[in-house]
Design an enzyme around this catalytic site. Structure first.
Site: not given
Ligand SMILES: [Zn+2]
Length: 394
Positions: A81, A146
């Site tokens: 992501d 994340e």
């Molecule tokens: Zn990163």
């Protein structure tokens, strides 16, 4: 030994365009946290084509490729992501062009951190050719969410018994140096309850904004007292937001809340960070709490964790750090610089929460992370792919 290193280096160089092209394809598919579905299909395709034995997706949407059957599990982790592009005016060209030109791959996520992922796909292809030790399985993990909540994906992978690594290499950008930790962080709320009264007679009430203001000045002083670590630097605290409430704009405020961004150095834990704030605000009627993250993955899974991201650092003489240094020297004929990230990574989970030996090595410079005109040198991709293959064969 040196022979394997030479062979790996030669293959990684030979696959330069292949790596850049794979990265370009990943960059072209927008994948803001929680919207990684399409890019994960592309990553699955790339891993299978590279020759891994198996690829699967877990319930949160993490894609996991496996090579080999040994009992020791080495994991390469990269989050797929990215953050959004911000103001498009700040970009010289389309952030999702994935253009390969003048020795760079351009676009959002090229450095943070699809470059690390493209490099480990190439490492899988190299390892398929040179072979891995019999006692080893190598896993290639494209993790999700994340940027919204670092470590959440690994909390899921480990708590749901999907995979229990023995070693983790984070492929977040390190400028092709070896990193062995970073500061942790946590988010806290400090809440104040006052008593409202008519704005024409404030002496009848208790103003929550005044309470929060006194507290804010104490937090500023607390910041100066926080401890320092030689390697990770100083712990810090700052107020990132203040919110208040009142029954009307002609009334004494009866509610105020400070949002604290706390960065934790070595030796600082959640418990002591809370205790320090409580001590600093003693007598000010403050309630301190740690926030909770709840997110929804692209697979529809709702999952969360406390917003406490523990500090981690690996000892300089840890066998994994030493192996990484040997792999580096084998390939690049010099001693590595062993450093740390400024930002936070999934290492807060793999090492911080679960104690799994973790190091970092990634292509690209972290100053490009989240910045406009993000771009990564293909030289770095070649180095990183070689390093990942080498550390798996050492
Ligand atoms: Zn990163």
């Amino acid at each position: 030994m040196k022979e394997t290193a030479n062979k790996i280096q030669q293959l990684s160089e030979q696959y330069r365009d292949y790596t850049a092209d794979n990265l370009s394809r990943l960059v072209k598919i927008k994948s803001i946290s929680g919207g990684e579905g399409a890019v994960q299909e592309e990553l699955k395709r790339q891993l299978l084509k590279a020759g891994v034995d198996e690829v699967f997706m877990d319930g949160l949407g993490n894609v996991i490729g496996r090579l080999g059957n040994g009992s020791k599990k080495l994991v390469f982790d990269g989050h797929i992501d990215t953050v959004d592009v911000g103001n498009p005016e700040n970009w010289d060209k389309d952030p999702f062009s994935g253009e390969v030109r003048d020795g760079f791959v351009f676009g959002r996520g090229s450095v943070d951190q699809k470059g690390g992922i493209a490099a480990f796909v190439t490492a899988a292809r190299i390892l398929k050719e040179v072979g891995i030790p019999e006692n080893l399985s190598v896993f290639f993990v494209g993790s999700v969410m994340e940027e919204d909540c670092d470590g959440l994906c690994w909390k899921y992978i480990i708590e749901q018994n999907i995979l229990k690594p023995d070693f983790v290499v984070s492929t977040e950008p390190t400028n092709c140096n070896i990193y062995r930790g970073h500061r942790g962080r946590m988010e806290m709320h400090v809440t104040f309850r006052g008593i409202s009264a008519h704005g024409s007679a404030p002496e009848r009430g208790k103003n929550a904004i005044y309470m929060a203001s006194r507290a804010a000045l104490e937090i500023e002083k607390l910041n100066d007292r926080l401890r320092t670590d030689d390697f990770l630097g100083k712990g810090s605290v700052t107020i990132s937001e203040i919110i208040s409430g009142s029954p009307s704009l002609c009334a004494v405020s009866d509610y105020a809340r400070l949002h604290l961004d706390r960065r934790l150095t070595w030796g600082e834990t959640k418990e002591n960070a809370i205790a320090e704030v409580e001590e600093a605000l003693k007598g000010l009627d403050a309630q301190v709490s740690v926030l909770h993250y709840e997110g929804k993955s692209f697979t529809g899974n709702e999952y969360g964790m406390e917003k406490y991201y523990p500090t981690w650092k690996m000892p300089e003489d840890h066998p994994m750090v030493l192996s990484a240094a040997t792999a580096f020297t084998d390939l690049f004929d010099r001693k590595p610089e062993i450093g740390k990230w400024t930002f936070s990574t999934n290492g807060i989970a793999t090492n911080g929460l679960f104690g799994i030996p973790t190091i970092g090595f990634g292509p690209g410079n972290e100053v490009m992370a989240h910045a406009p005109n993000e771009k990564i040198p293909t030289d770095d991709l070649v180095k990183a792919a070689a390093f990942y293959a080498r550390i798996a064969t050492i």
